[in-house]
Design an enzyme around this catalytic site. Sequence first.
Site: not given
Ligand code: BV8
Length: 246
Positions: A104, A120, A217
């Site tokens: 975002v 998002h 990484p």
């Molecule tokens: C929804 C905006 C319908 C807000 C965000 C199916 C299965 C299980 C759960 C669910 C499912 N379907 C829906 C769900 C529920 C939920 C979900 O997925 N929960 C998860 C936690 C299990 N999904 C939702 O709620 C979605 N809506 O499904 O609506 C619905 C409604 C009701 C009930 C059911 C369904 C909405 C999801 C969006 C939420 N909003 N962001 C804000 O930012 O404040 S999500 C937010 O978190 C980010 O946008 C992103 O998507 C996520 C974070 O993940 P990453 O970006 O990957 O970041 P992270 O820190 O995790 O990892 C970083 C990676 O980078 C690491 O791997 C690291 O090693 C790597 N890295 C680090 N440094 C580097 C690097 N890589 C390269 N270079 C580097 N230098």
Amino acid sequence: MSDAIAIARRRLTGARRVAVLTGAGISAESGVPTFRDTQTGLWAQFDPMQLATEEGFRADPSLVWRWYAWRRTLVDQAQPNAGHRALAAAEARFERLRVITQNVDGLHARAGSTNLIELHGNIMRTICLERCGFSQDSPARLAPGEPPRCPRCGAWVRPGVVWFGEMLDPAALDDAAAEAQSCDVMLVVGTSGLVYPAAGLPAGARRAGAVVITVNPEPTDLDELATVCIRGKAAEVLPPLLEAAY
Ligand code: BV8
Ligand code: ZN
């Protein structure tokens, strides 16, 4: 140039349509903490899954508004890095290169990516909590308040991002799914692949016969889907991976 990058470049050679799914990792080298890292310092005691929800906002609007205001200051101070810029520059090299981001922070757009899907939302956008239709692209112009009031209906305003439990914009999601289905190669950069429906896109691409290349990484569950895994940082890997040799 690592073997993995050389192999991945060969898989990109001749590709016409490239889809790129990005997460917080691509902005880490710009100083924007990843979602998991966001919880550093004073916010460490808060669960992002709680703060990034409508329930969390209604329970304590001021707390959640201040959390987003803090994140906006980090984004304001950040600059797109070589990873963002390499993707923007690569748009001209393929028939189509589309960036599908979970971020975002708006850094892809600031780097010059035009073919972009912000799945998002965008933290710089502000909308009415009661969705009266009010929307504005910079909170700075709103009357002060934590959070400010909607100038149209007086309700609270909230960040223009998709919160957990909220549906993504159906048009953006359909667009992203269609891109995953029709790409020759999907690059998956800097995402832990834990949040759905975004995390389901690489599987869709793989099922449709695309080559999947992960850049991270650290290992993630998405590596199981990958044809090539590049263990490295986005700003270090993407320039040599995408530089013009085609
Ligand atoms: C929804 C905006 C319908 C807000 C965000 C199916 C299965 C299980 C759960 C669910 C499912 N379907 C829906 C769900 C529920 C939920 C979900 O997925 N929960 C998860 C936690 C299990 N999904 C939702 O709620 C979605 N809506 O499904 O609506 C619905 C409604 C009701 C009930 C059911 C369904 C909405 C999801 C969006 C939420 N909003 N962001 C804000 O930012 O404040 S999500 C937010 O978190 C980010 O946008 C992103 O998507 C996520 C974070 O993940 P990453 O970006 O990957 O970041 P992270 O820190 O995790 O990892 C970083 C990676 O980078 C690491 O791997 C690291 O090693 C790597 N890295 C680090 N440094 C580097 C690097 N890589 C390269 N270079 C580097 N230098
Ligand atoms: Zn309103």
